[in-house]
Design an enzyme around this catalytic site. Structure first.
Site: not given
Ligand code: AP5
Length: 218
Positions: A11, A88, A127, A160, A171
């Site tokens: 994402k 979410r 990552r 992270r 997760r």
């Molecule tokens: P990356 O692009 O970083 O993936 P992502 O989908 O953004 O993953 P996140 O871990 O950031 O998502 P998340 O939803 O769990 O975390 P968030 O920060 O929102 O890519 C991942 C890796 O793959 C990288 O190394 C990249 O280089 C590689 N890659 C990407 N595309 C690729 C491809 N096509 N091919 C190969 N490699 C590739 O949330 C964290 C925490 O915050 C949650 O657990 C929760 O506690 C809290 N939180 C956040 N939002 C909310 C909400 N709305 N409600 C409640 N709690 C929340």
């Protein structure tokens, strides 16, 4: 627009590309919460252990932070936002709809990135990200030129605290139970497209762009 998808689906990676091609503002709820933690605010302290365990922060807290930012962006004159990681839960989606209606805006497109669990684990355990400029790497697939150092700004790369295999699996479980129901919510509204995220980054972007053309360029 809204980007849905399990942790590690790409994402954040895709959001950075789309906001450039479409002149949108990128709002990542995870980044907003991590910024609160880094700044040591009361909110940041409250959410730290919840985020580290892989659970969702309460709807009330996260909605206040994200809707506040959405209002600010529209007041500043921005015309389009890309929401990454929010909503979410169904409750967050309903609050978002209500807040947008109050601003005479609405969700125009929802893209759900699909990726198998084992690939998610591999991506997240490998990552590394730069806290200074936000650039994301993978220790094998897209390694920085110098180990542990950001190519773009020389920042020190971090793994992270919620990217350990155990927390990633938690997760994923939380995603299926609490976030996946949003596919039905947005599907019924005729807003959802699903895209296979197990392709090269450029190919995934190409598929997303096609869907955005259909949604916004007519
Ligand atoms: P990356 O692009 O970083 O993936 P992502 O989908 O953004 O993953 P996140 O871990 O950031 O998502 P998340 O939803 O769990 O975390 P968030 O920060 O929102 O890519 C991942 C890796 O793959 C990288 O190394 C990249 O280089 C590689 N890659 C990407 N595309 C690729 C491809 N096509 N091919 C190969 N490699 C590739 O949330 C964290 C925490 O915050 C949650 O657990 C929760 O506690 C809290 N939180 C956040 N939002 C909310 C909400 N709305 N409600 C409640 N709690 C929340």
């Amino acid at each position: 627009m809204v980007l849905l998808g399990p942790p590690g689906a790409g994402k954040g990676t895709q959001a950075k590309r789309i906001v450039e091609s479409r002149s949108l503002v990128h709002l990542s709820s995870g980044d907003l919460l991590r910024a609160e933690r880094s700044a040591g605010t009361e909110l940041g302290k409250k959410v730290a252990s919840i985020m580290d365990s892989g659970q969702l922060v309460s709807d009330e807290l996260v909605t206040e932070v994200v809707l506040g930012r959405i209002r600010e962006e529209f007041e500043r004159g921005e015309s389009g936002l890309l929401l990454d990681g929010f909503p979410r839960t169904i409750s967050q989606a309903k609050d978002l709809d209500e807040a947008l209606a109050g601003l005479d805006e609405k969700v125009g497109k929802v893209i759900s990135l699909k990726l198998a669990d084992e690939i998610v684990v591999e991506r997240l355990v490998g990552r590394r990200s730069c806290p200074k400029c936000g650039r994301v790497y993978h220790i094998q697939a897209s390694a920085p030129k110098r180990k542990g150092v950001c190519d773009a700004c020389d920042g020190e790369l971090v793994h992270r605290s919620d990217d350990t295999e155990e927390v990633v699996r938690e997760r994923l479980d939380v995603y299926v139970r609490q976030t996946q129901p949003l596919e039905e919510y947005y599907g019924q509204a005729g807003l959802l497209s699903e895209i296979d995220a197990n392709m090269a980054i450029e190919q995934v972007s190409g598929e997303i762009e096609k869907d955005l053309d259909l949604a916004f360029d007519n």
